[in-house]
Design a protein around this motif. Structure first.
Motif, short mmCIF file in Angstrom:
data_model
loop_
_atom_site.label_atom_id
_atom_site.label_comp_id
_atom_site.label_asym_id
_atom_site.label_seq_id
_atom_site.Cartn_x
_atom_site.Cartn_y
_atom_site.Cartn_z
N GLU A 92 0.84 -1.19 0.00
CA GLU A 92 0.00 0.00 0.00
C GLU A 92 0.88 1.24 0.00
OE1 GLU A 92 -3.71 -1.74 2.71
OE2 GLU A 92 -1.99 -0.76 3.67
N TYR A 93 0.26 2.37 -0.36
CA TYR A 93 0.93 3.66 -0.24
C TYR A 93 0.86 4.07 1.22
CZ TYR A 93 0.51 3.79 -5.31
OH TYR A 93 0.60 3.49 -6.64
N GLY A 94 2.00 4.17 1.86
CA GLY A 94 2.04 4.47 3.28
C GLY A 94 2.81 5.74 3.56
N ARG A 95 3.92 5.62 4.28
CA ARG A 95 4.68 6.79 4.72
C ARG A 95 5.29 7.56 3.56
NH1 ARG A 95 9.06 5.53 9.17
NH2 ARG A 95 7.11 5.03 10.26
N PHE A 96 5.66 6.86 2.50
CA PHE A 96 6.36 7.50 1.39
C PHE A 96 5.38 7.76 0.25
CE2 PHE A 96 9.36 4.76 3.65
CZ PHE A 96 10.27 5.71 4.08
N LYS A 97 5.21 9.01 -0.08
CA LYS A 97 4.22 9.40 -1.08
C LYS A 97 4.55 8.79 -2.43
CE LYS A 97 2.00 13.47 -3.09
NZ LYS A 97 1.96 14.96 -3.11
N GLY A 98 3.56 8.14 -3.02
CA GLY A 98 3.72 7.57 -4.35
C GLY A 98 4.51 6.28 -4.41
N ILE A 99 4.88 5.71 -3.26
CA ILE A 99 5.67 4.48 -3.23
C ILE A 99 4.89 3.41 -2.49
CG2 ILE A 99 7.80 3.40 -2.41
CD1 ILE A 99 9.19 6.07 -2.72
N ARG A 100 4.69 2.29 -3.14
CA ARG A 100 3.97 1.18 -2.52
C ARG A 100 4.96 0.32 -1.74
NH1 ARG A 100 2.16 -2.37 -5.69
NH2 ARG A 100 0.15 -2.86 -4.76
N THR A 101 4.62 0.02 -0.51
CA THR A 101 5.55 -0.72 0.35
C THR A 101 4.83 -1.79 1.15
OG1 THR A 101 5.28 0.73 2.28
CG2 THR A 101 6.94 1.38 0.65
N LEU A 102 5.61 -2.73 1.64
CA LEU A 102 5.26 -3.56 2.79
C LEU A 102 6.05 -3.03 3.98
CD1 LEU A 102 5.15 -7.08 1.11
CD2 LEU A 102 3.21 -5.85 2.08
N HIS A 103 5.61 -3.35 5.19
CA HIS A 103 6.11 -2.63 6.36
C HIS A 103 6.56 -3.62 7.45
CE1 HIS A 103 5.09 0.80 9.44
NE2 HIS A 103 6.36 0.48 9.42
N PRO A 104 7.73 -4.23 7.28
CA PRO A 104 8.20 -5.18 8.32
C PRO A 104 8.54 -4.48 9.62
CG PRO A 104 9.37 -5.48 6.22
CD PRO A 104 8.62 -4.19 6.14
N LEU A 105 8.29 -5.19 10.70
CA LEU A 105 8.66 -4.76 12.05
C LEU A 105 9.65 -5.78 12.59
CD1 LEU A 105 7.95 -2.74 14.39
CD2 LEU A 105 6.23 -4.39 15.13
N LEU A 106 10.73 -5.32 13.22
CA LEU A 106 11.72 -6.26 13.72
C LEU A 106 12.27 -5.80 15.06
CD1 LEU A 106 15.14 -5.92 11.89
CD2 LEU A 106 13.31 -4.29 11.57
N ALA A 107 12.74 -6.79 15.82
CA ALA A 107 13.40 -6.53 17.10
C ALA A 107 14.73 -7.26 17.09
CB ALA A 107 12.53 -7.01 18.26
N THR A 108 15.76 -6.59 17.57
CA THR A 108 17.09 -7.20 17.62
C THR A 108 17.56 -7.29 19.06
OG1 THR A 108 18.26 -5.09 17.40
CG2 THR A 108 17.66 -6.24 15.36
N ILE A 109 18.54 -8.16 19.27
CA ILE A 109 19.19 -8.30 20.58
C ILE A 109 20.68 -8.08 20.38
CG2 ILE A 109 19.59 -9.79 22.58
CD1 ILE A 109 17.25 -11.53 21.58
N CYS A 110 21.29 -7.29 21.25
CA CYS A 110 22.74 -7.15 21.23
C CYS A 110 23.22 -6.94 22.65
CB CYS A 110 23.19 -6.01 20.31
SG CYS A 110 22.78 -4.36 20.94
#
Length: 463
Positions: free
Chosen positions: A160-178
């Motif tokens: 879908e068109y989300g945060r970036f105007k005119g750009i269709r994206t998927l929106h992964p969410l990730l968590a890292t450990i360090c």
């Protein structure tokens, strides 16, 4: 450097069945086997309801995708890289790309959750068998962030068109450990639609990431770090339920502005960065700043008493370079500052807590790595297939990080692209004798010592 022979004296033929281009996959796959990848998949992943046999031999299919990603595959077709030369002499159960594509397209949301369970337990086994997270028994940081992956196919589910105007994206969410001395590994991931808000489902996601950190051996102080999109009562409540601490950027709401305005001038401490750091708003490099603390700031004061949280508000301020110090011939009456506050219950002293919070940017290493490897493309039009692909990338990323940790101190902190170049993309000739296979590797390979340390370690008895 020049070619040693004339063009007429050089020829080429793809005809040797005893060569492999990726001999480093042998210890990588052996490490995955020692950590129980196939057994975990067999136990957890049950693709029921399929009529085309896609759910059969799920362990072999997951292993094929993970090993293909470790070799550098960033699409389903690229998994053909496993079907060359003597690879079938070294590995069994290699599946064709078409079979693997059918397997991924058979995933549903429930099957993706089964794969998440495999990922969490596989990370725990990697951490138990390798020095993946040194110092995790004392302190570990769990970083949560999101990213947008641009897609081009009109038939991509969830794009879908989300945060970036005119750009269709998927929106992964990730968590890292360090830890303070390690590079990040992936705790958990989620694939979301392009318009999904960053904070959607964040409390549950944070709870899962914190639980995964415990499975990975993080039994000491755990500190969740996140940007302002995750500054909400639910996320902080999830941290406290899990016995973890938090360090979250707040943004500049009216309550925060009033609190900052009340800080006396003498409370600000000078801080100088050994190397310039980028300003989170402008991207400009900043070499010094000032830091102050409000020891007891109550957040979410408009909510019920049970949801209010009192902790430290630490503020970093830098000069606003967009406002010139001198206008015409008149000097400035007072400096103009930009403020960057974060809310935390980190017990460290102020400057150390600020330094540790700023290190949250380490999560960008994992995001950049993903887009330079398996997430260069999201290969399917099916949303759940791409969700499975994302989780398989996370498993591969952690496997390569564990491989580097086993090989040498340098590779423990190297980017995964470097690990591939030094340890995986090593050509070898297969020789057979007395039911044994010998891999003949290039003489004077620059990273021979790291490879020869990795190989017997991965092939040794399970510890």
């Amino acid at each position: 450097m020049q070619v040693s022979h004339t063009p007429a004296a050089v020829s080429a033929a793809f005809d040797d069945p005893n060569l492999v281009a990726l001999a480093g996959l042998v210890p990588v796959m052996r490490l995955a086997e020692r950590c129980g990848l196939s057994g975990l998949v067999t136990q957890k992943v049950k693709l029921t309801g399929t009529t085309n046999g896609a759910g059969a031999a799920a362990d072999a299919k997951v292993s094929s995708i993970v090993v293909g990603m470790a070799a550098g595959a960033d699409s389903i077709d690229d998994l053909r890289i496993l079907r060359h030369g003597a690879m079938r002499s070294v590995f069994t159960g290699i599946r064709a790309p078409s079979t693997l594509g059918t397997f991924l397209r058979s995933f549903t949301h429930g099957h993706a959750l089964q794969l998440h369970a495999v990922h969490r337990r596989f990370l725990g086994q990697l951490a138990a068998h390798t020095p993946l997270l040194p110092g995790s028994g004392e302190k570990a940081f769990i970083d949560v962030d999101s990213t947008h992956k641009r897609v081009y196919g009109r038939a991509k589910q969830g794009a879908e068109y989300g945060r970036f105007k005119g750009i269709r994206t998927l929106h992964p969410l990730l968590a890292t450990i360090c830890t303070p001395t390690s590079r990040p590994v992936i705790a958990t991931v989620r694939m979301r639609r392009g318009k999904a808000a960053d904070s959607r489902g964040a409390p549950k996601f944070v709870s899962e990431a914190l639980a995964t950190a415990v499975e990975a051996g993080c039994t000491g102080t755990r500190i969740l770090r996140a940007d302002s999109q995750f500054y909400n009562a639910g996320v902080i409540a999830a941290c406290r339920r899990a016995g973890a601490r938090f360090s979250i950027t707040t943004g500049m709401n009216p309550s925060i502005k009033r609190a900052i305005a009340a800080i006396p001038d003498q409370a600000w401490q000078q801080i100088t960065y050994p190397t310039a750091v980028p300003d989170p708003e402008t991207g400009e490099l900043v070499s010094d700043a000032e830091v102050a603390e409000i020891p007891a700031y109550t957040a979410f004061a408009s909510r019920t008493k049970a949801e209010r949280v009192t902790a430290r508000l630490i503020v970093r301020r830098v000069r606003d370079l967009a406002k010139p110090a001198v206008v015409g011939e008149q000097g400035e009456l007072f400096p103009v500052w930009r403020h960057h506050p974060f809310f935390t219950d980190n017990p460290a002293e102020t400057l150390q807590a600020e330094r540790e919070h700023r290190h949250h940017a380490v999560v960008e290493q994992a995001i950049a790595d993903s887009k330079a490897s398996a997430l260069a493309h999201l290969p399917s039009g099916n949303f759940h297939a791409n969700a499975a692909w994302l989780t398989l990338w996370a498993m591969t990323y952690n496997l390569l990080r564990a491989t580097g940790a086993q090989a040498s101190a340098f590779h423990a902190k190297a980017a995964t692209a470097t690990i591939r170049t030094h340890l995986v993309h090593v050509p070898a000739r297969i020789a057979r004798s007395a039911r044994r296979i010998t891999l003949h590797l290039p003489h004077n390979w620059p990273w021979q010592h790291a490879w020869t340390h990795l190989f017997p370690t991965a092939h040794g008895p399970a510890g």
